[in-house]
Design a protein around this motif. Structure first.
Motif, PDB file in Angstrom:
ATOM      1  N   ASP A 216       0.778  -1.190  -0.030  1.00  0.00           N
ATOM      2  CA  ASP A 216       0.097  -0.010   0.029  1.00  0.00           C
ATOM      3  C   ASP A 216       0.879   1.329  -0.206  1.00  0.00           C
ATOM      4  OD1 ASP A 216      -2.735   0.201  -0.225  1.00  0.00           O
ATOM      5  OD2 ASP A 216      -3.032   0.655   1.913  1.00  0.00           O
ATOM      6  N   ASN A 217       0.692   2.274  -1.004  1.00  0.00           N
ATOM      7  CA  ASN A 217       1.303   3.485  -1.176  1.00  0.00           C
ATOM      8  C   ASN A 217       2.635   3.177  -1.437  1.00  0.00           C
ATOM      9  OD1 ASN A 217      -0.469   5.094  -0.096  1.00  0.00           O
ATOM     10  ND2 ASN A 217      -0.273   4.564   2.131  1.00  0.00           N
ATOM     11  N   TYR A 218       3.169   1.908  -2.081  1.00  0.00           N
ATOM     12  CA  TYR A 218       4.323   1.650  -2.643  1.00  0.00           C
ATOM     13  C   TYR A 218       4.199   2.705  -4.186  1.00  0.00           C
ATOM     14  CZ  TYR A 218       8.279  -0.694  -4.670  1.00  0.00           C
ATOM     15  OH  TYR A 218       9.178  -1.308  -5.452  1.00  0.00           O
ATOM     16  N   ARG A 219       5.301   3.217  -4.344  1.00  0.00           N
ATOM     17  CA  ARG A 219       5.422   4.085  -5.479  1.00  0.00           C
ATOM     18  C   ARG A 219       6.405   3.861  -6.584  1.00  0.00           C
ATOM     19  NH1 ARG A 219       5.328  10.175  -3.326  1.00  0.00           N
ATOM     20  NH2 ARG A 219       3.538   9.208  -2.438  1.00  0.00           N
ATOM     21  N   ILE A 220       5.990   3.850  -7.568  1.00  0.00           N
ATOM     22  CA  ILE A 220       6.707   3.599  -9.016  1.00  0.00           C
ATOM     23  C   ILE A 220       6.686   4.627  -9.887  1.00  0.00           C
ATOM     24  CG2 ILE A 220       6.969   1.935 -10.679  1.00  0.00           C
ATOM     25  CD1 ILE A 220       5.412  -0.141  -9.223  1.00  0.00           C
ATOM     26  N   VAL A 221       7.927   5.116 -10.434  1.00  0.00           N
ATOM     27  CA  VAL A 221       8.053   6.324 -11.116  1.00  0.00           C
ATOM     28  C   VAL A 221       8.677   5.741 -12.424  1.00  0.00           C
ATOM     29  CG1 VAL A 221       9.242   8.318 -11.824  1.00  0.00           C
ATOM     30  CG2 VAL A 221       8.043   8.161  -9.532  1.00  0.00           C
ATOM     31  N   GLN A 222       7.915   5.999 -13.707  1.00  0.00           N
ATOM     32  CA  GLN A 222       8.410   5.535 -15.025  1.00  0.00           C
ATOM     33  C   GLN A 222       8.922   6.823 -15.671  1.00  0.00           C
ATOM     34  OE1 GLN A 222       5.230   4.360 -17.286  1.00  0.00           O
ATOM     35  NE2 GLN A 222       6.674   3.563 -19.022  1.00  0.00           N
ATOM     36  N   PHE A 223       9.989   6.700 -16.290  1.00  0.00           N
ATOM     37  CA  PHE A 223      10.221   7.659 -17.339  1.00  0.00           C
ATOM     38  C   PHE A 223      10.836   6.836 -18.663  1.00  0.00           C
ATOM     39  CE2 PHE A 223      14.236   6.919 -15.279  1.00  0.00           C
ATOM     40  CZ  PHE A 223      15.263   7.398 -16.402  1.00  0.00           C
ATOM     41  N   SER A 224      10.752   7.345 -19.745  1.00  0.00           N
ATOM     42  CA  SER A 224      11.016   6.817 -20.802  1.00  0.00           C
ATOM     43  C   SER A 224      11.573   7.398 -22.297  1.00  0.00           C
ATOM     44  CB  SER A 224       9.789   5.974 -21.381  1.00  0.00           C
ATOM     45  OG  SER A 224       9.963   4.957 -22.468  1.00  0.00           O
ATOM     46  N   ASP A 225      12.059   7.120 -23.267  1.00  0.00           N
ATOM     47  CA  ASP A 225      12.481   7.668 -24.313  1.00  0.00           C
ATOM     48  C   ASP A 225      13.124   8.928 -24.182  1.00  0.00           C
ATOM     49  OD1 ASP A 225      11.030   5.594 -26.661  1.00  0.00           O
ATOM     50  OD2 ASP A 225       9.865   5.714 -24.615  1.00  0.00           O
ATOM     51  N   THR A 226      14.031   9.055 -23.539  1.00  0.00           N
ATOM     52  CA  THR A 226      14.922  10.371 -23.463  1.00  0.00           C
ATOM     53  C   THR A 226      15.484  10.699 -24.827  1.00  0.00           C
ATOM     54  OG1 THR A 226      16.759   9.163 -22.438  1.00  0.00           O
ATOM     55  CG2 THR A 226      15.262  10.307 -20.965  1.00  0.00           C
ATOM     56  N   HIS A 227      15.952   9.819 -25.666  1.00  0.00           N
ATOM     57  CA  HIS A 227      16.613  10.138 -26.898  1.00  0.00           C
ATOM     58  C   HIS A 227      17.788  11.394 -26.756  1.00  0.00           C
ATOM     59  CE1 HIS A 227      14.250   7.693 -29.689  1.00  0.00           C
ATOM     60  NE2 HIS A 227      13.316   7.810 -28.667  1.00  0.00           N
TER      61      HIS A 227
ATOM     62  N   GLU B  70      13.561  16.160 -10.341  1.00  0.00           N
ATOM     63  CA  GLU B  70      11.933  16.040 -10.275  1.00  0.00           C
ATOM     64  C   GLU B  70      11.472  14.824 -10.214  1.00  0.00           C
ATOM     65  OE1 GLU B  70      10.156  18.870 -13.509  1.00  0.00           O
ATOM     66  OE2 GLU B  70      11.936  19.080 -14.130  1.00  0.00           O
ATOM     67  N   VAL B  71      12.334  13.698 -10.581  1.00  0.00           N
ATOM     68  CA  VAL B  71      11.889  12.223 -10.177  1.00  0.00           C
ATOM     69  C   VAL B  71      11.969  11.981  -8.775  1.00  0.00           C
ATOM     70  CG1 VAL B  71      12.509  10.132 -10.687  1.00  0.00           C
ATOM     71  CG2 VAL B  71      11.971  11.429 -12.540  1.00  0.00           C
ATOM     72  N   ASN B  72      13.008  12.573  -8.158  1.00  0.00           N
ATOM     73  CA  ASN B  72      13.582  12.257  -6.774  1.00  0.00           C
ATOM     74  C   ASN B  72      12.641  13.003  -5.890  1.00  0.00           C
ATOM     75  OD1 ASN B  72      15.637  10.758  -7.844  1.00  0.00           O
ATOM     76  ND2 ASN B  72      17.106  12.231  -7.447  1.00  0.00           N
ATOM     77  N   GLU B  73      11.944  14.226  -6.307  1.00  0.00           N
ATOM     78  CA  GLU B  73      11.169  14.957  -5.411  1.00  0.00           C
ATOM     79  C   GLU B  73       9.629  13.871  -5.449  1.00  0.00           C
ATOM     80  OE1 GLU B  73      10.611  18.621  -7.559  1.00  0.00           O
ATOM     81  OE2 GLU B  73      12.202  19.556  -6.430  1.00  0.00           O
ATOM     82  N   LEU B  74       9.529  13.027  -6.056  1.00  0.00           N
ATOM     83  CA  LEU B  74       8.274  12.162  -6.147  1.00  0.00           C
ATOM     84  C   LEU B  74       8.560  11.119  -5.136  1.00  0.00           C
ATOM     85  CD1 LEU B  74       7.340  11.858  -9.851  1.00  0.00           C
ATOM     86  CD2 LEU B  74       6.192  13.172  -8.400  1.00  0.00           C
ATOM     87  N   GLN B  75       9.670  10.941  -4.363  1.00  0.00           N
ATOM     88  CA  GLN B  75      10.131   9.768  -3.564  1.00  0.00           C
ATOM     89  C   GLN B  75       9.627   8.589  -3.969  1.00  0.00           C
ATOM     90  OE1 GLN B  75       8.181  11.845   0.058  1.00  0.00           O
ATOM     91  NE2 GLN B  75      10.237  12.462   0.574  1.00  0.00           N
ATOM     92  N   PRO B  76      10.282   7.888  -5.099  1.00  0.00           N
ATOM     93  CA  PRO B  76       9.837   6.726  -5.504  1.00  0.00           C
ATOM     94  C   PRO B  76      10.506   5.692  -4.767  1.00  0.00           C
ATOM     95  CG  PRO B  76      11.438   7.758  -6.897  1.00  0.00           C
ATOM     96  CD  PRO B  76      11.075   8.702  -6.141  1.00  0.00           C
TER      97      PRO B  76
END
Length: 285
Positions: free
Chosen positions: A53-64, A80-86
Motif C-alpha cells: 500500500d502506497n508503494y510508489r513507482i516512477v516511470q520515465f522513457s524515451d529520453t533520446h 524532479e523524479v526524486n522529488e516524487l520519492q519513488p
C-alpha cells in the motif's frame, strides 16, 4: 511509414499550423518539449499485498539523448523524479537517439546515478539496440545502478510480501520472450511487465500479468485537434498514450503508455507534452 514519408507528412502539417499561427512552430520546437507533465495514477488491486500500500513507482522513457535532449536536462529530470520519492524507478527504453554517433562519457553515467530509489530497473528500446548500442548501454546502465531485465524478472520484497517485475526485449530489434521472462515467477504475485512496445499488450493479455508499462510511441509526439497523432512507430500503432484496460479474462491487464521525455526524427512536440508517470499502488479496490 518510412522516414521520408514521415518527414513529409509532419512538416506539411506543421507548416499548415505555422501559416495559421506564426507562434506554432516556435511553441512546438522550443516551448512544449520542455513542459514536463507529471501523470499521477493509482493502481488499485485486491491482488496487491497490504505491505505494498502506497508503494510508489516512477516511470520515465524515451529520453533520446543527443537529438534534442541533453545530459544537463537529464540531471534536472532526476531532481524532479526524486522529488516524487519513488520506491522503484523504471526506465522503459531509448536512452540515446543514435548510439553510433553519440559521444559516450562519464557525465551520462553520473547523471543517471543521481536517480534515487531503492530499486532501479530498465529494459531495451529499439534505439538502444541500434548503432551497436546494445553492449554499450548495458555496461553504462549497470555502472549507473540500473538493473537490466532482459526476458527475465525480479522479485521486489517489502516486509514479508513480494511482487514481480518482469521485463522483455524490444519487439523491433530485439528478441522478446515473455515465457522466459515469467519462468518460475510466482503466479500468486501481482506482476508488472515492462515492454518498450505498447502493442505487446495483445500478447501479454494471455499471460499472468496485471500491469504493463510501455513507452516507444512518444504519444504521437505531434498531435492535431480532432485528428490525434500523425504518426507512431511500429508496435505502437494500436495503443498510443494513456491507459488501456483488457478485461477479457479472470486476471485483468491494465496498460499504461508513457509519452516519453525527448523527441526523435523531428525536434517538435505539439499537444503532447513530455511526461513522467508516478504510480501509487493500493490494495484497496
Amino acid at each position: 511509414m518510412n522516414r521520408r514519408t514521415f518527414l513529409k507528412k509532419t512538416f506539411g502539417s506543421l507548416l499548415a499550423f505555422a501559416g495559421a499561427s506564426g507562434g506554432t512552430y516556435y511553441y512546438a520546437r522550443d516551448i512544449e518539449p520542455a513542459m514536463l507533465a507529471i501523470r499521477r495514477e493509482t493502481i488499485s488491486s485486491g491482488r496487491l499485498p497490504a505491505q505494498f500500500d502506497n508503494y510508489r513507482i516512477v516511470q520515465f522513457s524515451d529520453t533520446h539523448i543527443g537529438f534534442q535532449y541533453t545530459v544537463k536536462q537529464l540531471r534536472q529530470l532526476a531532481i524532479e523524479v526524486n522529488e516524487l520519492q519513488p520506491d522503484l524507478i523504471v526506465f522503459t527504453g531509448d536512452l540515446v537517439d543514435r548510439p553510433d554517433l553519440y559521444n559516450w562519457n562519464d557525465q551520462l553515467i553520473d547523471a543517471l546515478r543521481t536517480f534515487d530509489a531503492k530499486d532501479k530497473l530498465w529494459i531495451y528500446g529499439n534505439h538502444d539496440h541500434g548503432g551497436n548500442g546494445t553492449t554499450i548501454l548495458k555496461n553504462l546502465m549497470n555502472k549507473a545502478g540500473f538493473t537490466l531485465l532482459l526476458n527475465e524478472h525480479q522479485i521486489i520484497n517489502r516486509g514479508n510480501a513480494a511482487i514481480t517485475i518482469a521485463g522483455i526485449d524490444d519487439m523491433s530489434l530485439g528478441r522478446p520472450d515473455i515465457d522466459a521472462a515469467l519462468h518460475n515467477a510466482p503466479s500468486e504475485h501481482f506482476t508488472i511487465l515492462l515492454s518498450h512496445a505498447p502493442d505487446f499488450a495483445d500478447i501479454a493479455r494471455s499471460y499472468p500479468v496485471d500491469l504493463q508499462l510501455s513507452g516507444h510511441s512518444h504519444g504521437g509526439q505531434i498531435r492535431l485537434p480532432f485528428l490525434g497523432s500523425l504518426y507512431t512507430p511500429s508496435y505502437a500503432t494500436k495503443y498510443i498514450r494513456g491507459k488501456y484496460d483488457f478485461n477479457d479474462r479472470s486476471r485483468n491487464l491494465d496498460l499504461y503508455v508513457n509519452s516519453g521525455i525527448g523527441t526523435t526524427r523531428l525536434p517538435y512536440r505539439f499537444l503532447c507534452k513530455p511526461e513522467v508517470h508516478c504510480y501509487t499502488l493500493s490494495n484497496k479496490v
